[in-house]
Every structure is written in structure tokens, then in C-alpha cells.
Write a protein that holds these residues in place. Structure first.
Motif, PDB file in Angstrom:
ATOM      1  N   ASN A   1      -1.129   3.330  18.328  1.00  0.00           N
ATOM      2  CA  ASN A   1      -2.691   2.669  18.772  1.00  0.00           C
ATOM      3  C   ASN A   1      -3.122   3.773  19.755  1.00  0.00           C
ATOM      4  O   ASN A   1      -4.523   4.067  19.859  1.00  0.00           O
ATOM      5  N   LYS A   2      -2.405   4.697  20.220  1.00  0.00           N
ATOM      6  CA  LYS A   2      -2.777   5.943  20.970  1.00  0.00           C
ATOM      7  C   LYS A   2      -3.489   7.182  19.907  1.00  0.00           C
ATOM      8  O   LYS A   2      -4.384   7.812  20.235  1.00  0.00           O
ATOM      9  N   LEU A   3      -2.800   7.081  18.713  1.00  0.00           N
ATOM     10  CA  LEU A   3      -3.388   7.935  17.713  1.00  0.00           C
ATOM     11  C   LEU A   3      -4.423   7.478  16.805  1.00  0.00           C
ATOM     12  O   LEU A   3      -5.089   8.294  16.275  1.00  0.00           O
ATOM     13  N   ARG A   4      -4.582   6.238  16.706  1.00  0.00           N
ATOM     14  CA  ARG A   4      -5.234   5.310  15.939  1.00  0.00           C
ATOM     15  C   ARG A   4      -6.899   5.968  16.081  1.00  0.00           C
ATOM     16  O   ARG A   4      -7.543   6.157  14.937  1.00  0.00           O
ATOM     17  N   PRO A   5      -7.413   6.160  17.401  1.00  0.00           N
ATOM     18  CA  PRO A   5      -8.884   6.633  17.373  1.00  0.00           C
ATOM     19  C   PRO A   5      -8.862   8.015  16.573  1.00  0.00           C
ATOM     20  O   PRO A   5      -9.913   8.234  16.028  1.00  0.00           O
ATOM     21  N   TRP A   6      -8.058   9.038  16.800  1.00  0.00           N
ATOM     22  CA  TRP A   6      -8.060  10.248  16.018  1.00  0.00           C
ATOM     23  C   TRP A   6      -7.886  10.033  14.607  1.00  0.00           C
ATOM     24  O   TRP A   6      -8.643  10.688  13.859  1.00  0.00           O
ATOM     25  N   LEU A   7      -7.066   9.179  14.343  1.00  0.00           N
ATOM     26  CA  LEU A   7      -6.624   8.996  12.870  1.00  0.00           C
ATOM     27  C   LEU A   7      -7.878   8.300  12.058  1.00  0.00           C
ATOM     28  O   LEU A   7      -8.196   8.677  10.984  1.00  0.00           O
ATOM     29  N   GLU A   8      -8.628   7.608  12.740  1.00  0.00           N
ATOM     30  CA  GLU A   8      -9.781   6.813  11.983  1.00  0.00           C
ATOM     31  C   GLU A   8     -11.138   7.402  12.415  1.00  0.00           C
ATOM     32  O   GLU A   8     -12.106   6.805  11.985  1.00  0.00           O
ATOM     33  N   ASP A   9     -11.079   8.700  12.989  1.00  0.00           N
ATOM     34  CA  ASP A   9     -12.266   9.416  13.258  1.00  0.00           C
ATOM     35  C   ASP A   9     -12.764  10.419  12.007  1.00  0.00           C
ATOM     36  O   ASP A   9     -12.037  11.334  11.769  1.00  0.00           O
ATOM     37  N   ALA A  10     -13.717   9.992  11.118  1.00  0.00           N
ATOM     38  CA  ALA A  10     -14.208  10.936  10.056  1.00  0.00           C
ATOM     39  C   ALA A  10     -14.576  12.294  10.490  1.00  0.00           C
ATOM     40  O   ALA A  10     -14.371  13.167   9.833  1.00  0.00           O
ATOM     41  N   SER A  11     -14.798  12.356  11.971  1.00  0.00           N
ATOM     42  CA  SER A  11     -15.186  13.617  12.015  1.00  0.00           C
ATOM     43  C   SER A  11     -14.078  14.587  12.660  1.00  0.00           C
ATOM     44  O   SER A  11     -14.073  15.857  13.065  1.00  0.00           O
ATOM     45  N   LYS A  12     -12.754  14.189  12.657  1.00  0.00           N
ATOM     46  CA  LYS A  12     -11.671  14.950  13.174  1.00  0.00           C
ATOM     47  C   LYS A  12     -10.935  15.354  11.599  1.00  0.00           C
ATOM     48  O   LYS A  12     -10.294  14.354  11.044  1.00  0.00           O
ATOM     49  N   HIS A  13     -11.280  16.538  11.228  1.00  0.00           N
ATOM     50  CA  HIS A  13     -10.727  16.866   9.978  1.00  0.00           C
ATOM     51  C   HIS A  13      -9.226  17.028   9.883  1.00  0.00           C
ATOM     52  O   HIS A  13      -8.583  17.765  10.788  1.00  0.00           O
ATOM     53  N   LYS A  14      -8.769  16.393   8.573  1.00  0.00           N
ATOM     54  CA  LYS A  14      -7.388  16.476   8.566  1.00  0.00           C
ATOM     55  C   LYS A  14      -6.819  16.904   6.961  1.00  0.00           C
ATOM     56  O   LYS A  14      -7.818  16.852   6.121  1.00  0.00           O
ATOM     57  N   LEU A  15      -5.760  17.382   7.162  1.00  0.00           N
ATOM     58  CA  LEU A  15      -5.343  17.942   5.912  1.00  0.00           C
ATOM     59  C   LEU A  15      -3.819  17.615   5.413  1.00  0.00           C
ATOM     60  O   LEU A  15      -2.946  17.341   6.358  1.00  0.00           O
ATOM     61  N   GLY A  16      -3.503  17.526   4.279  1.00  0.00           N
ATOM     62  CA  GLY A  16      -2.114  17.012   3.837  1.00  0.00           C
ATOM     63  C   GLY A  16      -1.825  17.564   2.328  1.00  0.00           C
ATOM     64  O   GLY A  16      -2.526  18.344   1.630  1.00  0.00           O
ATOM     65  N   GLN A  17      -0.626  17.427   1.885  1.00  0.00           N
ATOM     66  CA  GLN A  17      -0.138  17.492   0.644  1.00  0.00           C
ATOM     67  C   GLN A  17       0.197  16.116  -0.014  1.00  0.00           C
ATOM     68  O   GLN A  17       0.838  15.543   0.595  1.00  0.00           O
ATOM     69  N   ASN A  18      -0.469  15.964  -0.920  1.00  0.00           N
ATOM     70  CA  ASN A  18      -0.763  14.744  -1.555  1.00  0.00           C
ATOM     71  C   ASN A  18      -1.362  13.553  -0.665  1.00  0.00           C
ATOM     72  O   ASN A  18      -0.453  12.571  -0.260  1.00  0.00           O
ATOM     73  N   ILE A  19      -2.356  13.549  -0.181  1.00  0.00           N
ATOM     74  CA  ILE A  19      -2.988  12.757   0.635  1.00  0.00           C
ATOM     75  C   ILE A  19      -2.974  11.300   0.351  1.00  0.00           C
ATOM     76  O   ILE A  19      -3.139  10.480   1.050  1.00  0.00           O
ATOM     77  N   LYS A  20      -3.262  11.179  -1.084  1.00  0.00           N
ATOM     78  CA  LYS A  20      -3.373   9.677  -1.632  1.00  0.00           C
ATOM     79  C   LYS A  20      -2.111   8.806  -1.331  1.00  0.00           C
ATOM     80  O   LYS A  20      -2.089   7.775  -0.978  1.00  0.00           O
ATOM     81  N   TYR A  21      -0.896   9.477  -1.323  1.00  0.00           N
ATOM     82  CA  TYR A  21       0.236   8.761  -0.979  1.00  0.00           C
ATOM     83  C   TYR A  21       0.170   8.528   0.665  1.00  0.00           C
ATOM     84  O   TYR A  21       0.605   7.459   1.098  1.00  0.00           O
ATOM     85  N   ASP A  22      -0.037   9.497   1.393  1.00  0.00           N
ATOM     86  CA  ASP A  22      -0.195   9.191   3.041  1.00  0.00           C
ATOM     87  C   ASP A  22      -1.308   8.330   3.183  1.00  0.00           C
ATOM     88  O   ASP A  22      -0.965   7.319   4.280  1.00  0.00           O
ATOM     89  N   LEU A  23      -2.446   8.192   2.670  1.00  0.00           N
ATOM     90  CA  LEU A  23      -3.420   7.255   2.814  1.00  0.00           C
ATOM     91  C   LEU A  23      -2.783   5.846   2.275  1.00  0.00           C
ATOM     92  O   LEU A  23      -3.203   4.724   3.151  1.00  0.00           O
ATOM     93  N   HIS A  24      -1.848   5.706   1.485  1.00  0.00           N
ATOM     94  CA  HIS A  24      -1.307   4.137   0.983  1.00  0.00           C
ATOM     95  C   HIS A  24      -0.419   4.017   2.298  1.00  0.00           C
ATOM     96  O   HIS A  24      -0.580   2.859   2.663  1.00  0.00           O
ATOM     97  N   VAL A  25       0.286   4.957   2.545  1.00  0.00           N
ATOM     98  CA  VAL A  25       1.351   4.481   3.841  1.00  0.00           C
ATOM     99  C   VAL A  25       0.599   3.926   5.003  1.00  0.00           C
ATOM    100  O   VAL A  25       1.030   3.112   5.549  1.00  0.00           O
ATOM    101  N   PHE A  26      -0.249   4.730   5.304  1.00  0.00           N
ATOM    102  CA  PHE A  26      -1.019   4.347   6.758  1.00  0.00           C
ATOM    103  C   PHE A  26      -1.724   2.935   6.483  1.00  0.00           C
ATOM    104  O   PHE A  26      -1.791   2.128   7.321  1.00  0.00           O
ATOM    105  N   ALA A  27      -2.239   2.794   5.125  1.00  0.00           N
ATOM    106  CA  ALA A  27      -2.856   1.567   4.924  1.00  0.00           C
ATOM    107  C   ALA A  27      -2.047   0.343   5.075  1.00  0.00           C
ATOM    108  O   ALA A  27      -2.093  -0.613   5.383  1.00  0.00           O
ATOM    109  N   ASN A  28      -0.598   0.671   4.607  1.00  0.00           N
ATOM    110  CA  ASN A  28       0.190  -0.377   4.596  1.00  0.00           C
ATOM    111  C   ASN A  28       0.563  -0.765   6.164  1.00  0.00           C
ATOM    112  O   ASN A  28       1.207  -1.989   6.371  1.00  0.00           O
ATOM    113  N   HIS A  29       0.158   0.145   7.033  1.00  0.00           N
ATOM    114  CA  HIS A  29       0.095  -0.390   8.556  1.00  0.00           C
ATOM    115  C   HIS A  29      -1.139  -0.680   9.037  1.00  0.00           C
ATOM    116  O   HIS A  29      -1.189  -1.051  10.279  1.00  0.00           O
ATOM    117  N   GLY A  30      -2.003  -0.979   8.104  1.00  0.00           N
ATOM    118  CA  GLY A  30      -3.483  -1.368   8.664  1.00  0.00           C
ATOM    119  C   GLY A  30      -4.258  -0.354   9.357  1.00  0.00           C
ATOM    120  O   GLY A  30      -5.070  -0.548   9.894  1.00  0.00           O
TER     121      GLY A  30
END
Length: 829
Positions: free
Chosen positions: A407-436
Motif C-alpha cells: 500500500n505504501k508502494l501502490r501510489p508509485w506503482l500505479e502512477d503512469a508518470s513514474k517511468h519504470k523499466l524491466g526485463q520481460n515486463i509482461k510477466y511482472d505485470l501479470h504478477v502484480f495483477a494477481n495482487h490487484g
């Protein structure tokens, strides 16, 4: 910042166009408070600060190209005619960019009608006359002609420094022969023709052999082969080419040399500009300093301290600072986040950083069921943190409450203006979605950067780190074990997990620096990456999470029917063989076919045994019944094991649907793959395969829509080849296969038989995929001579197709790859 000694003074010149293009392509799409683009300004400001820190000097200037035509356009009307216009978002930043550069203390120089290269050459010449040594910051090879005892080049993108010996080593010729070298090769970027098919090696070889361009031209008659012919064709233009690539060192300058003396930053002006651009970190650093004239230099030195601490990722992760293959930043500072205070501090850092590398550690590789064990973040190369949340092994240390941390990280995680980078982000997006958690702001994926850059290579992080950073990463097996003894990540010790996961984020950040600089430097590759691959990731995510609905009862029924069919085919095979045998045993089948029945083997396995693979059996089935039965048996068995038995077991308990994974970075051609389960290859040519498709259903109130292109390959070929015949056929709505048949068989279109049209269809589709006369003969069951005749007639009707195919083969041979209309490359090493 000034030269510390009283001896030789130094001039630092910046070819600024290479800086702002590089910054524009490397930075995320940063926007100011008014919505204006600011990424190039931010990137260039950082780069210039770094350049001043690393190269002390007494004089400096950033040199700009002028608007409009220059004297070279008068020499050659098509000079730079093929260059694309500057992107609008970059052009919009140029006035503010120049204002910022001047506020940073850099004199800006531009001369109407004179390119930046010539201004740089002239300034370097004036400096040498004064005994001042010059360093030119550029990536332009043309400026290598300026190098002498007083002038060196530095490329901050690759950390390459060129003195006289460096030029010889890199180009194979000394600086005073670079002009001749460039004239022979020409310059595709500036649209300067050289000698066709003459590259760096040939140009250097000729100059070494004949001494100069004049020597090469004098001996043109003695140079044999195709390149000799091309040289002789180019003789008339070569003097013009030499004039075009020669940097002038005597252009009139309105600015006095002493005006280039070192200047401190205008802190008040920078404060106003940074407020306008929304550069909070930079502005905060300015506010810590006194604004008296005596402290301006110290203020200028601290302008970017906040950026260096909290937003250096904008340099490393955006590609502004390139990393050579052997230059992995190995100074590690990895932190385990164990307290709320630590997490709060990192959240401040995440919010202040332009681009953050984010990685998940999970309980499973199944994206639909995996649960988060921990998260890692990297903002600066060499620094990262791991947040353990659900390590549950005996003796595991206390960890932050999962819901509290998320819940502390959620505002940053769900803010489109805070740019993020990953390796195979589709998998990570699935994992985060599993937690709502709906993570927004993913702007880069190193997996896709690698895929777009080199589709024929491996794209896993370990391989990428070895290939691009020259370092070996900690493997998953090293922390979790192998095989049956492998543990899940929640059983991995927290200190081990901290090193492993932090390294993942750190390496991802540094890989992005190495990869995106290359992708972004090529407009076509950049388009494929940013406009096709990245958006497609989110489309595929939606499709995968939605899944497909199947009729499990229907599949179970079909499975029973297929089982009965297998028994029938097995009995039939035993009868044909004259004895029972295991249809799944290649050895027993070979004994029946080749020993008992005396059929002559067609080919052998690598071990030397007669082959019974599908290709062999298909050939044998033309003359013998048993191979045909075996093929039918294998087809039915595959349908049963792969689909009717397996699919019902793959239904997700929560969703009631089957969820495949679409591999976006697998096929070298850019095509998607489907796995776990593979839903792309369900057979359609057999009745049993078509029945399996009936089990894919829509829920009540919905329908399944099937869409297909009409003759899509031929339409694409018509577009690519611009063949008049094909274009006319489609424009007039003709039946292309019938039109081809009429031409090949010399009959009127209305008199073409169905058999002739079938032949023409095979020819139309086969030839555009490179089918030979041998292949066409085998496909149609005709003599090779007849097939060759059909091919000749086809290309006579559609000569543009043949020309396109020949041109494509030549381009592939020359450059090592072919590319699509959009610019996706298929490498052919």
C-alpha cells in the motif's frame, strides 16, 4: 573547472547536435508542468555537466548547426537530401535548450551558412595558433581529419578517445588521409556518393597502396574487378565528394576567441528555467547554495548533485551514458529493506528518479498463479535494494507486512508518470495483477530491446549481461538449486535473495543503457520497439489474462473417440505388418518396414539407423500402405495427448478458462509463439482437428468472430515489388490465381480449369517464399522441366517480383539481414 596548471591551456568543443539527438532518443518522454517536452534538455544538461567534470578546460563552446542551406548545398544540390526532418518534440526544445546551455556557462556558437563541423575546425585552428590544445566531443567520424598533436577527439557515448595513433588504429589511415578515405566510401547519412561497394577496408587498402585519393584515381585503370569498374565510374564525382567531406578551418567568425573563456553558471537563470521545466531535483540542489558571485562556481558544481543521487538512472538507464561491452559497473551497493523508515526513504528516491528498474521475485513461473515474494529496485548503476516480503523458511528474519508495504508502494506503482523499466515486463505485470495492482508507467523492457536489436540471439538476462556488459550474473540455480532439489524463492535466504534480486535490477538498468542507445539511434528499430513491441506487450497481457473458454465435456468425449480411433489404426497397422508391434517404437517400426517388408530406406538418423521420421514416412506412404497408417496414428495420438486430454487439465481454477502465454521475443521473424498450451497450431486440415476447434466457445450472449485476410501474402508482394501486373490484378478485383493460370497455360481467363487454378495458386504462393523448380515439381507431382517452365512464365508475367527477390537477396548478402516495411530486421549470420 578551469585548468589547474599555468602551462598549456585547453579548449573543449562540443558538437552539440549529437548530444541533443542522443538525449532525445535516450530519455523517457519527460514533460514540464505545462505539458511541454523536456527530455532532451534534461539529458543534455546532465551530459554537459559530466563532460565538464571529466575534462577540465580554460575555454569552451557548444557549436550548433545553422538553419537552412550551407555552402555545400551550392557544391552539390542533393547534399543531405535523404535526411529526415527533426522530430517535432525535439525541435520544440531547441530554443530552451540553448538558453539552458548558456545559463550553465557554455558559450553557444552558430554561424549562418556554415555547418558546425566547419566552425569546430576553425575554432580548433585558432586555438592551435595560440598554443591552446583542443578536445572535441563528438561521435562524427568526419572530424577525425582534424586530429593532430594539438587536437584530439572524445566520444562520451563509447568513452573512446582518438589521438593520431587512435585514428590510425580505428580507420587504418592517418588523420591527414581521412578526407581521401571518406571521399572513397561516401557518406549515406549526408547523401554523398562515393565508390559503390567500397567500404572502410577497401578504402584504407587503396590509400595505403597508392598514397592518397589522387594516387588511387591515377591508378584506377590498374584496379581490377567490379570495384575497379565502380571506381572508374566514380572518377568524375570524386573531387566533388572530397570537397563535400573536407572540414573548412578558415570560416569567418564573429566571436572573439577570448569570449570562449570559462564562465560559471547563472544560478538565478537556472533556477527559473528548472522551475519552468519541472526539474525539482536540480532546482533543489540550486537552492542549497549562496547566490553571490563568489559561490557561483560551487553552485554550478552542485547543480546536479540531487540528480546524481536520486535521478542518475536518467543517465544510465536511458542510454545517455553508454556502457561498453567490458564496462559493467561492478561497484555494488545493495541494500535489504527491513524497516518502514528504509522503505519510506526508497519511496522518496523512486519518486525522484526519471526511470527505475523494477523486478519481482515470485513463487512460480506461471504468470497467472505466481505470488510476490519480494521486489527490487535500482535507480543508479551499481546501487539497488531488495524488499523481502514473504520468505517463510525456518529462521527467516522479520519482514515488513505485505499489505503495509504494497500500500505504501501502490501510489508509485500505479502512477503512469513514474517511468519504470524491466526485463520481460509482461510477466511482472501479470504478477502484480494477481495482487490487484495495476502497474502503470512501464516505458522500457530490455527483453524487447534485445529482441528488436538482434532477434537471432538469446534474450535472457544472463545471456544479455554476458554479451553486452561482459559480466556473469548470479543464476537462479545458484541460489535455488537444480532439479528435484530446487527450492522455491520464498525458501531462499534473505541475504542471498538481496544479492540476487538487487543484481537483477542493477543489471537491467545497465543493460538498458547499453541496448536502448543502439535501438534509439536507428529510426526504424526505434519505431518497431516503441510503436509495435511495447504497445503489443499490453495487448497480449489483456488477451492472456482474459484466457479462452473451452467446453471440457466436449473435449472429454472427443478424447474417448480419438482413443477408439487409435485402437482401430493400431489393429489395422498390425494386420498390414503381419504381426503386432509397438507403433511408438521407431526401432520396431524400422524392423517391420525395412527388414521384414524389404522397403528401401530413404535416409538415416544421425546414429546411422534407417529413419522413420514424418518426412520419410510421408514419402514412403506414396507407395506403401503401412507408413500411411502410422502417420494417421501419430496424428490422432498427438491430437489426443496435446489437446483433448491436456486442455481440460489446464483450466485455471479461479477463472475457469485456459490461459496461454504468447512469446513475444521468440521467433526471429517477429511472429508470436504460443505455449502452455500452444493454441496456434491446432490442426485444421483433418476432421478431428476441426472438431477440437469446436470446443473453443463463447459464453452466453457472446460470439466468436473469425477473420482472415484475402491473399495477404500476394498483396504484400504486390506492394513490396510494385509489379504492374500484380498491382493491376488487385486494383481491378481480378482473381489473381486465375489470371496467373491464364498466363502460364496460355488460355483465356474464363477457360481456366479448377486444376489449372490450383496449380497457379501453388505457384503464386510457393515462388514468393523461394520455392525452387524441384520443390514445385514435388508439390504438384509433375516433371521438374515442366515446373521450371511454369516458373519462367510466372516471372515473365510478374518481372517486378523477380527483381524484388533478386534485390532482396543482394541486400541480405551485403548487409547481413533483411527487413520488413516497418524496419524489423531478420539477421542472416
Amino acid at each position: 573547472m578551469t585548468n589547474a596548471t599555468n602551462e598549456t591551456k585547453h579548449l573543449l568543443l562540443v558538437d552539440i547536435s549529437s548530444y541533443f539527438y542522443r538525449a532525445f532518443h535516450a530519455m523517457p518522454d519527460l514533460r514540464g508542468p505545462a505539458g511541454q517536452p523536456t527530455g532532451a534538455i534534461y539529458g543534455v544538461a546532465n551530459m554537459l555537466k559530466r563532460l565538464r567534470d571529466e575534462h577540465p578546460h580554460d575555454y569552451s563552446a557548444c557549436v550548433f548547426d545553422p538553419k537552412g542551406k550551407t555552402f555545400r548545398d551550392e557544391i552539390y544540390a542533393d547534399y543531405k537530401a535523404t535526411r529526415t526532418s527533426m522530430p517535432e518534440d525535439l525541435a520544440a526544445q531547441l530554443p530552451a535548450l540553448r538558453e539552458t546551455i548558456e545559463a550553465l556557462g557554455w558559450p553557444c556558437v552558430v554561424v549562418d551558412g556554415v555547418e558546425a563541423d566547419d566552425v569546430i575546425g576553425t575554432l580548433a585552428h585558432h586555438a592551435s595558433a595560440r598554443g591552446v590544445k583542443t578536445m572535441v566531443s563528438t561521435g562524427d567520424k568526419d572530424l577525425a581529419q582534424l586530429v593532430n598533436e594539438q587536437v584530439t577527439l572524445v566520444n562520451t557515448m563509447s568513452n573512446e578517445r582518438l589521438d593520431i595513433e587512435g585514428v590510425k588504429t580505428k580507420f587504418g589511415v592517418p588523420p591527414d588521409r581521412i578526407i581521401d578515405y571518406l571521399a572513397l566510401m561516401g557518406d549515406t547519412v549526408d547523401n554523398v556518393p562515393g565508390v559503390e561497394k567500397v567500404g572502410p577496408k577497401t578504402a584504407a587498402k587503396w590509400i595505403a597502396e597508392y598514397g592518397s585519393l589522387d594516387g588511387v584515381m591515377t591508378n584506377a585503370a590498374n584496379i581490377k574487378g567490379v570495384v575497379g569498374e565502380n571506381l572508374r565510374k566514380a572518377l568524375e564525382f570524386l573531387p566533388t565528394a572530397r570537397a563535400l567531406v573536407t572540414v573548412k578551418c578558415d570560416v569567418p567568425l564573429a566571436i572573439e576567441f577570448d569570449a570562449l573563456g570559462y564562465k560559471p553558471a547563472d544560478v538565478d537563470k537556472l533556477d527559473a528555467l528548472f522551475e519552468k521545466f519541472g526539474f525539482k531535483g536540480m532546482r533543489a540542489a540550486l537552492g542549497k547554495t549562496s547566490k553571490t558571485a563568489e559561490t557561483h562556481s560551487a553552485a554550478e558544481n552542485s547543480v546536479f548533485k540531487q540528480a546524481d543521487k536520486d535521478a542518475t538512472a536518467s543517465r544510465w538507464s536511458s542510454g545517455e551514458v553508454a556502457i561498453k561491452q567490458t564496462e559493467f559497473i561492478n561497484t555494488r551497493k545493495y541494500e535489504c529493506i527491513a524497516t518502514v523508515a528504509q522503505l519510506d526513504a526508497w519511496i522518496v528516491k523512486l519518486n525522484a528518479t526519471a526511470l527505475v528498474a523494477l523486478d519481482t521475485e515470485t513463487t512460480s513461473l506461471d504468470p497467472m498463479t505466481a505470488q510476490i515474494v519480494g521486489l527490487s529496485f535500482a535507480c543508479v548503476a551499481g546501487e539497488a535494494a531488495y524488499l523481502p516480503l514473504r520468505h517463510i523458511y525456518p529462521g527467516a528474519p522479520d519482514q515488513l507486512d505485505f499489505d503495509l508495504a504494497i500500500n505504501k508502494l501502490r501510489p508509485w506503482l500505479e502512477d503512469a508518470s513514474k517511468h519504470k523499466l524491466g526485463q520481460n515486463i509482461k510477466y511482472d505485470l501479470h504478477v502484480f495483477a494477481n495482487h490487484g495492482i495495476n502497474v502503470l508507467g512501464y516505458t522500457h523492457d530490455t527483453l524487447l530491446e534485445s529482441y528488436v536489436l538482434e532477434s537471432h540471439q538469446r534474450h535472457d538476462m544472463d545471456s544479455l549481461a554476458t554479451r553486452h556488459l561482459g559480466t556473469k550474473t548470479i543464476s537462479f540455480e545458484e541460489v535455488a538449486g537444480k532439479g528435484a532439489s530446487q527450492i522455491s524463492f520464498d525458501q531462499v535466504a534473505v541475504d542471498t535473495a538481496t544479492e540476487y534480486s538487487s543484481e537483477d535490477s542493477d543489471v537491467t538498468l545497465q543493460l538498458h543503457a547499453a541496448l536502448y542507445g543502439q535501438v534509439g539511434a536507428d529510426e526504424k528499430l526505434k519505431f518497431v520497439y516503441e510503436q509495435i513491441e511495447m504497445p503489443t506487450t499490453h495487448v497480449l497481457l489483456t488477451i492472456e489474462r482474459n484466457g479462452v473458454l473451452i467446453d471440457g465435456a466436449l473435449l472429454e468425449k472427443q478424447s474417448g473417440e480419438l482413443g477408439i480411433k487409435m485402437l482401430e489404426l493400431e489393429t489395422k497397422a498390425h494386420d498390414e505388418a503381419g504381426q503386432p508391434f509397438n507403433l511408438g517404437s521407431p526401432k520396431q517400426l524400422a524392423e517391420i518396414l525395412f527388414d521384414k517388408k524389404g522397403i528401401k530406406p530413404i535416409k538415416k538418423t544421425p546414429g546411422g539407423a534407417p529413419s522413420t521420421d514424418e518426412e520419410t514416412l510421408a514419402k514412403l506412404a506414396e507407395d506403401h500402405p503401412l507408413p500411411k497408417i502410422i502417420l494417421d496414428y501419430r496424428s490422432v495420438a498427438k491430437l489426443k495427448s496435446t489437446y483433448t486430454d491436456k486442455l481440460p487439465r489446464m483450466v485455471n481454477a479461479k477463472t475457469g478458462r485456459v490461459h496461454t502465454n504468447y512469446g513475444q521475443a521468440v521467433a526471429v521473424t517477429g511472429r508470436l509463439s504460443s505455449n502452455d498450451p500452444n493454441l496456434q497450431n491446432i490442426p485444421v486440415r483433418t476432421a478431428e482437428g476441426r472438431r477440437i476447434r469446436e470446443a473453443f466457445i463463447a459464453p452466453p450472449g457472446s460470439v466468436i468472430l473469425s477473420a482472415d485476410y484475402s491473399q495477404i501474402e500476394l498483396r504484400i508482394m504486390a506492394h513490396l515489388s510494385s509489379d504492374p501486373g500484380l498491382l493491376k490484378a488487385f486494383a481491378e478485383g481480378m482473381d489473381v490465381h486465375r489470371a496467373t493460370a491464364a498466363e502460364i497455360f496460355s488460355v483465356e481467363a474464363n477457360d481456366v480449369s479448377s486444376e489449372q487454378r490450383r496449380y497457379a495458386k501453388v505457384i503464386n504462393f510457393g515462388l514468393i517464399y523461394g520455392m525452387s523448380a524441384f520443390g514445385l515439381a514435388a508439390n504438384l507431382g509433375i516433371e521438374r522441366g515442366a515446373a521450371a517452365s511454369y516458373i519462367d512464365k510466372y516471372f515473365a508475367r510478374y518481372p517486378g517480383v523477380k527483381q524484388y527477390m533478386e534485390r532482396t537477396r543482394a541486400e541480405a548478402s551485403e548487409q547481413g539481414y533483411v527487413e520488413t516495411v516497418f524496419g524489423r530486421r531478420l539477421w542472416l549470420p
